[in-house]
Design a protein around this motif. Sequence first.
Motif, PDB file in Angstrom:
ATOM      1  N   ALA A  45       0.811  -1.217   0.000  1.00 48.62           N
ATOM      2  CA  ALA A  45       0.000   0.000   0.000  1.00 48.62           C
ATOM      3  C   ALA A  45       0.848   1.273   0.000  1.00 48.62           C
ATOM      4  CB  ALA A  45      -0.940  -0.003   1.210  1.00 48.62           C
ATOM      5  N   GLU A  46       2.155   1.152   0.141  1.00 50.80           N
ATOM      6  CA  GLU A  46       3.016   2.337   0.056  1.00 50.80           C
ATOM      7  C   GLU A  46       2.998   2.938  -1.348  1.00 50.80           C
ATOM      8  OE1 GLU A  46       6.814   0.974   1.305  1.00 50.80           O
ATOM      9  OE2 GLU A  46       6.245   0.756   3.424  1.00 50.80           O
ATOM     10  N   ARG A  47       2.709   2.119  -2.355  1.00 53.38           N
ATOM     11  CA  ARG A  47       2.723   2.597  -3.744  1.00 53.38           C
ATOM     12  C   ARG A  47       1.415   2.334  -4.482  1.00 53.38           C
ATOM     13  NH1 ARG A  47       8.753   0.897  -6.001  1.00 53.38           N
ATOM     14  NH2 ARG A  47       9.905   1.390  -4.096  1.00 53.38           N
ATOM     15  N   HIS A  48       0.485   1.669  -3.830  1.00 54.71           N
ATOM     16  CA  HIS A  48      -0.763   1.297  -4.509  1.00 54.71           C
ATOM     17  C   HIS A  48      -1.944   1.418  -3.564  1.00 54.71           C
ATOM     18  CE1 HIS A  48       0.996  -0.371  -8.211  1.00 54.71           C
ATOM     19  NE2 HIS A  48       2.004  -0.709  -7.434  1.00 54.71           N
ATOM     20  N   THR A  49      -3.095   1.640  -4.153  1.00 51.91           N
ATOM     21  CA  THR A  49      -4.341   1.474  -3.416  1.00 51.91           C
ATOM     22  C   THR A  49      -4.683  -0.004  -3.504  1.00 51.91           C
ATOM     23  OG1 THR A  49      -5.093   3.705  -3.969  1.00 51.91           O
ATOM     24  CG2 THR A  49      -6.760   2.115  -3.267  1.00 51.91           C
ATOM     25  N   VAL A  50      -4.535  -0.694  -2.400  1.00 55.50           N
ATOM     26  CA  VAL A  50      -4.699  -2.145  -2.385  1.00 55.50           C
ATOM     27  C   VAL A  50      -6.153  -2.509  -2.095  1.00 55.50           C
ATOM     28  CG1 VAL A  50      -4.002  -4.303  -1.293  1.00 55.50           C
ATOM     29  CG2 VAL A  50      -2.308  -2.494  -1.659  1.00 55.50           C
ATOM     30  N   TYR A  51      -6.697  -3.353  -2.954  1.00 55.42           N
ATOM     31  CA  TYR A  51      -8.027  -3.927  -2.765  1.00 55.42           C
ATOM     32  C   TYR A  51      -7.833  -5.361  -2.258  1.00 55.42           C
ATOM     33  CZ  TYR A  51     -10.067  -0.009  -5.307  1.00 55.42           C
ATOM     34  OH  TYR A  51     -10.471   1.250  -5.700  1.00 55.42           O
ATOM     35  N   LEU A  52      -8.325  -5.619  -1.060  1.00 57.79           N
ATOM     36  CA  LEU A  52      -8.126  -6.907  -0.396  1.00 57.79           C
ATOM     37  C   LEU A  52      -9.487  -7.517  -0.072  1.00 57.79           C
ATOM     38  CD1 LEU A  52      -6.321  -9.015   1.031  1.00 57.79           C
ATOM     39  CD2 LEU A  52      -6.282  -7.502   3.017  1.00 57.79           C
ATOM     40  N   PRO A  53     -10.073  -8.256  -1.019  1.00 62.04           N
ATOM     41  CA  PRO A  53     -11.364  -8.897  -0.749  1.00 62.04           C
ATOM     42  C   PRO A  53     -11.176 -10.264  -0.098  1.00 62.04           C
ATOM     43  CG  PRO A  53     -10.777  -9.194  -3.039  1.00 62.04           C
ATOM     44  CD  PRO A  53      -9.642  -8.433  -2.404  1.00 62.04           C
ATOM     45  N   ALA A  54     -12.184 -10.704   0.611  1.00 63.48           N
ATOM     46  CA  ALA A  54     -12.250 -12.080   1.107  1.00 63.48           C
ATOM     47  C   ALA A  54     -13.087 -12.891   0.126  1.00 63.48           C
ATOM     48  CB  ALA A  54     -12.865 -12.124   2.503  1.00 63.48           C
ATOM     49  N   HIS A  55     -12.542 -14.001  -0.352  1.00 61.44           N
ATOM     50  CA  HIS A  55     -13.314 -14.851  -1.249  1.00 61.44           C
ATOM     51  C   HIS A  55     -14.599 -15.314  -0.558  1.00 61.44           C
ATOM     52  CE1 HIS A  55      -9.423 -14.880  -3.064  1.00 61.44           C
ATOM     53  NE2 HIS A  55      -8.970 -16.008  -2.560  1.00 61.44           N
ATOM     54  N   PRO A  56     -15.641 -15.604  -1.324  1.00 57.27           N
ATOM     55  CA  PRO A  56     -16.825 -16.209  -0.723  1.00 57.27           C
ATOM     56  C   PRO A  56     -16.439 -17.430   0.118  1.00 57.27           C
ATOM     57  CG  PRO A  56     -17.282 -15.625  -2.991  1.00 57.27           C
ATOM     58  CD  PRO A  56     -15.815 -15.362  -2.777  1.00 57.27           C
ATOM     59  N   GLY A  57     -16.931 -17.447   1.352  1.00 60.79           N
ATOM     60  CA  GLY A  57     -16.610 -18.533   2.258  1.00 60.79           C
ATOM     61  C   GLY A  57     -15.474 -18.234   3.209  1.00 60.79           C
ATOM     62  N   PHE A  58     -14.793 -17.095   3.011  1.00 59.78           N
ATOM     63  CA  PHE A  58     -13.706 -16.686   3.897  1.00 59.78           C
ATOM     64  C   PHE A  58     -14.118 -15.441   4.676  1.00 59.78           C
ATOM     65  CE2 PHE A  58     -11.468 -19.226   0.796  1.00 59.78           C
ATOM     66  CZ  PHE A  58     -10.435 -19.811   1.502  1.00 59.78           C
ATOM     67  N   ALA A  59     -13.527 -15.301   5.878  1.00 59.41           N
ATOM     68  CA  ALA A  59     -13.816 -14.143   6.735  1.00 59.41           C
ATOM     69  C   ALA A  59     -15.341 -13.986   6.842  1.00 59.41           C
ATOM     70  CB  ALA A  59     -13.131 -12.898   6.221  1.00 59.41           C
ATOM     71  N   LEU A  60     -15.862 -12.796   6.519  1.00 55.33           N
ATOM     72  CA  LEU A  60     -17.307 -12.564   6.630  1.00 55.33           C
ATOM     73  C   LEU A  60     -18.006 -12.506   5.270  1.00 55.33           C
ATOM     74  CD1 LEU A  60     -17.307  -9.927   9.521  1.00 55.33           C
ATOM     75  CD2 LEU A  60     -17.635 -12.407   9.666  1.00 55.33           C
ATOM     76  N   SER A  61     -17.315 -12.948   4.219  1.00 57.71           N
ATOM     77  CA  SER A  61     -17.935 -12.979   2.891  1.00 57.71           C
ATOM     78  C   SER A  61     -18.895 -14.158   2.775  1.00 57.71           C
ATOM     79  CB  SER A  61     -16.871 -13.095   1.801  1.00 57.71           C
ATOM     80  OG  SER A  61     -16.133 -11.902   1.683  1.00 57.71           O
ATOM     81  N   THR A  62     -20.025 -13.915   2.153  1.00 58.40           N
ATOM     82  CA  THR A  62     -21.030 -14.961   1.966  1.00 58.40           C
ATOM     83  C   THR A  62     -21.014 -15.454   0.518  1.00 58.40           C
ATOM     84  OG1 THR A  62     -22.806 -13.435   1.317  1.00 58.40           O
ATOM     85  CG2 THR A  62     -22.486 -13.811   3.686  1.00 58.40           C
ATOM     86  N   GLY A  63     -21.822 -16.470   0.250  1.00 56.31           N
ATOM     87  CA  GLY A  63     -22.005 -16.924  -1.122  1.00 56.31           C
ATOM     88  C   GLY A  63     -21.277 -18.194  -1.492  1.00 56.31           C
ATOM     89  N   LEU A  64     -20.685 -18.867  -0.521  1.00 53.95           N
ATOM     90  CA  LEU A  64     -19.935 -20.086  -0.836  1.00 53.95           C
ATOM     91  C   LEU A  64     -20.835 -21.168  -1.425  1.00 53.95           C
ATOM     92  CD1 LEU A  64     -17.257 -21.627  -0.782  1.00 53.95           C
ATOM     93  CD2 LEU A  64     -17.805 -22.341   1.557  1.00 53.95           C
TER      94      LEU A  64
END
Length: 265
Positions: A45-64
């Motif tokens: 993130a020092e040089r980029h705007t980082v997009y860090l998604p959780a795949h469906p089924g990981f963390a609090l992402s739904t849709g697995l």
Amino acid sequence: MPETRFVQVGDRKIQLTVGGQGPPLLYLHSAGGETDWFPFVERLAERHTVYLPAHPGFALSTGLESIRDIYDYAWHYEDLLATLGLDRVPIVGLSLGAWLACELAILRPNRVERLVLVNAAGLRVPGAPMAELFIDDLAKLKQLLFFDQSSPGIELLMPSGLDDPRILMWLRAREAPARVGWNPYLHNPRLPQHLHRIGCPALVLWGRHDRLIPLAHGEFYASRLPHARLEIIEQCGHMPPFEKPAEFAAAIHRFIASEGVELAT
């Protein structure tokens, strides 16, 4: 400071953390589910705007429940990038996330500006079988994932035992890779025949002492991708972002800033 929010992608609610400054970069995590803002993400993130998604089924992402194979995951990311309005971005993927990034680059090459494959799953290489990821012994798993068994990255990534509060998320994260990588085991038999379709510059980044996915897999990727080179991180296992975060981030910054890529030999 990074911000975590939820993005609606069809029927799925996706956890997404965004932070940093500069042009966008998408990070696709491994089966380890590294969806927190770890030190290696801060370096990116020092040089980029980082997009860090959780795949469906990981963390609090739904849709697995609607994910049956790696193609479903790839199409999910086509929909997520469309929702976010990101047309051509560099993608960094680790292990399962690198395999997913490859499949996306084949299906939708217009989405991927540059590709970084870090200790990527996805292949079956004769004579260099993958070790067994789906084990319950945390001590054996540490030996598979890390070259240095005293690495501080182990504590960052892995629960220390069954009484660690992270164990529930860790166990939940095992269902998703099992759905897409149980049989055939963490590879797509058709992937090798399509690697020539990936026309963007690619960096294949590998920990030399990976006990889970041998270096021969990295050599195979680098030999089959049309515009790729292989870079090896010494004294490092399967998790370069955690075991060698400075070297990991520096290699990615160099690659993205470069004009092109030397062809693999």
